[in-house]
Design a protein around this motif. Structure first.
Motif, PDB file in Angstrom:
ATOM      1  N   ALA A  44       0.828  -1.208   0.000  1.00 19.25           N
ATOM      2  CA  ALA A  44       0.000   0.000   0.000  1.00 19.25           C
ATOM      3  C   ALA A  44       0.864   1.261   0.000  1.00 19.25           C
ATOM      4  CB  ALA A  44      -0.933  -0.006   1.208  1.00 19.25           C
ATOM      5  N   GLN A  45       2.123   1.143   0.388  1.00 17.91           N
ATOM      6  CA  GLN A  45       3.033   2.287   0.444  1.00 17.91           C
ATOM      7  C   GLN A  45       3.792   2.503  -0.866  1.00 17.91           C
ATOM      8  OE1 GLN A  45       5.619   1.641   3.804  1.00 17.91           O
ATOM      9  NE2 GLN A  45       3.923   0.915   5.041  1.00 17.91           N
ATOM     10  N   ILE A  46       3.600   1.618  -1.844  1.00 15.04           N
ATOM     11  CA  ILE A  46       4.353   1.721  -3.097  1.00 15.04           C
ATOM     12  C   ILE A  46       3.856   2.901  -3.920  1.00 15.04           C
ATOM     13  CG2 ILE A  46       4.813   0.598  -5.326  1.00 15.04           C
ATOM     14  CD1 ILE A  46       4.836  -2.082  -3.769  1.00 15.04           C
ATOM     15  N   THR A  47       4.802   3.699  -4.377  1.00 12.16           N
ATOM     16  CA  THR A  47       4.553   4.770  -5.340  1.00 12.16           C
ATOM     17  C   THR A  47       5.511   4.494  -6.485  1.00 12.16           C
ATOM     18  OG1 THR A  47       4.060   6.301  -3.548  1.00 12.16           O
ATOM     19  CG2 THR A  47       4.513   7.259  -5.710  1.00 12.16           C
ATOM     20  N   PHE A  48       4.976   3.973  -7.580  1.00 10.03           N
ATOM     21  CA  PHE A  48       5.823   3.542  -8.686  1.00 10.03           C
ATOM     22  C   PHE A  48       6.451   4.740  -9.370  1.00 10.03           C
ATOM     23  CE2 PHE A  48       6.544   1.579 -12.932  1.00 10.03           C
ATOM     24  CZ  PHE A  48       7.416   0.597 -12.510  1.00 10.03           C
ATOM     25  N   GLY A  49       7.761   4.663  -9.611  1.00 13.38           N
ATOM     26  CA  GLY A  49       8.506   5.737 -10.262  1.00 13.38           C
ATOM     27  C   GLY A  49       8.357   5.697 -11.774  1.00 13.38           C
ATOM     28  N   ASP A  50       9.327   6.288 -12.455  1.00  7.37           N
ATOM     29  CA  ASP A  50       9.228   6.414 -13.909  1.00  7.37           C
ATOM     30  C   ASP A  50      10.105   5.422 -14.668  1.00  7.37           C
ATOM     31  OD1 ASP A  50      11.684   7.484 -13.323  1.00  7.37           O
ATOM     32  OD2 ASP A  50      11.321   9.419 -14.281  1.00  7.37           O
ATOM     33  N   GLU A  51      10.615   4.401 -13.974  1.00  2.00           N
ATOM     34  CA  GLU A  51      11.394   3.355 -14.637  1.00  2.00           C
ATOM     35  C   GLU A  51      10.600   2.061 -14.622  1.00  2.00           C
ATOM     36  OE1 GLU A  51      15.397   2.889 -13.222  1.00  2.00           O
ATOM     37  OE2 GLU A  51      15.564   5.022 -12.782  1.00  2.00           O
ATOM     38  N   GLY A  52      10.446   1.448 -15.766  1.00  2.00           N
ATOM     39  CA  GLY A  52       9.726   0.187 -15.842  1.00  2.00           C
ATOM     40  C   GLY A  52       8.296   0.380 -16.299  1.00  2.00           C
ATOM     41  N   LEU A  53       7.663  -0.751 -16.596  1.00  2.00           N
ATOM     42  CA  LEU A  53       6.298  -0.744 -17.115  1.00  2.00           C
ATOM     43  C   LEU A  53       5.253  -0.936 -16.026  1.00  2.00           C
ATOM     44  CD1 LEU A  53       6.880  -2.904 -20.307  1.00  2.00           C
ATOM     45  CD2 LEU A  53       6.768  -0.403 -20.123  1.00  2.00           C
ATOM     46  N   GLY A  54       5.669  -1.404 -14.863  1.00  4.22           N
ATOM     47  CA  GLY A  54       4.732  -1.645 -13.770  1.00  4.22           C
ATOM     48  C   GLY A  54       5.350  -2.575 -12.754  1.00  4.22           C
ATOM     49  N   TRP A  55       4.592  -2.856 -11.711  1.00  7.27           N
ATOM     50  CA  TRP A  55       5.081  -3.713 -10.642  1.00  7.27           C
ATOM     51  C   TRP A  55       3.980  -4.690 -10.248  1.00  7.27           C
ATOM     52  CZ3 TRP A  55       2.632  -3.908  -5.897  1.00  7.27           C
ATOM     53  CH2 TRP A  55       1.724  -2.880  -5.634  1.00  7.27           C
ATOM     54  N   GLY A  56       4.380  -5.729  -9.528  1.00  5.31           N
ATOM     55  CA  GLY A  56       3.426  -6.696  -9.012  1.00  5.31           C
ATOM     56  C   GLY A  56       4.068  -7.538  -7.932  1.00  5.31           C
ATOM     57  N   LEU A  57       3.245  -8.347  -7.296  1.00  7.31           N
ATOM     58  CA  LEU A  57       3.712  -9.283  -6.284  1.00  7.31           C
ATOM     59  C   LEU A  57       3.553 -10.689  -6.826  1.00  7.31           C
ATOM     60  CD1 LEU A  57       2.005  -7.725  -3.121  1.00  7.31           C
ATOM     61  CD2 LEU A  57       4.365  -7.410  -3.889  1.00  7.31           C
TER      62      LEU A  57
END
Length: 140
Positions: free
Chosen positions: A97-110
């Motif tokens: 819930a604390q993740i703020t995705f930056g400008d590198e990469g296409l996305g994130w997941g677990l």
């Protein structure tokens, strides 16, 4: 303990609960392993230590501010391109819930570590580091 003054970069392998936080690499020209599953991390800046490098990159890439107390494992890998450090951090379930995705990469997941290990789109030497860490946990 291996020398940590001569290295090119560092990666953090974050566990949130029992799952890995992974980043999908983008397709920027010249980037190694485009489109593959990655972890936060990157190149060394000035004279920072491997740990500081990994923690800084994690903050920049996914917005998680960690400290050295969150790191539970470290390993140095000699590669043709230079020495790289890998760290594992263990965070509680819900920390995503604390993740703020930056400008590198296409996305994130677990994802479950076992799934990461079986994926053909996981960076091979990163997959090896996850397997190495998991093996040390079985021996503990």
């Amino acid at each position: 303990m291996p020398d940590d003054t001569n290295f090119i970069g560092a990666k953090l392998i974050p566990f949130i609960g029992e799952r890995l936080l992974v980043i999908r690499r983008d397709y920027t020209k010249g980037i190694p392993w485009p489109g593959f599953l990655d972890f936060p991390g990157g190149g060394r800046e000035q004279d920072e230590s491997p740990e500081v490098c990994a923690l800084r990159e994690t903050s920049e890439e996914v917005g998680l501010t960690l400290d050295s107390g969150d790191i539970v494992w470290r390993n140095m890998l000699e590669r043709p391109s230079g020495r790289t450090w890998f760290f594992v951090a263990r965070l509680p379930e819900g920390a995503e819930a604390q993740i703020t995705f930056g400008d590198e990469g296409l996305g994130w997941g677990l994802m479950e570590p076992e799934e990461y290990l079986s994926r053909s789109d996981a960076i091979p030497h990163f997959r090896d580091q996850v397997a190495h860490y998991l093996a040390t946990q079985k021996d503990a």
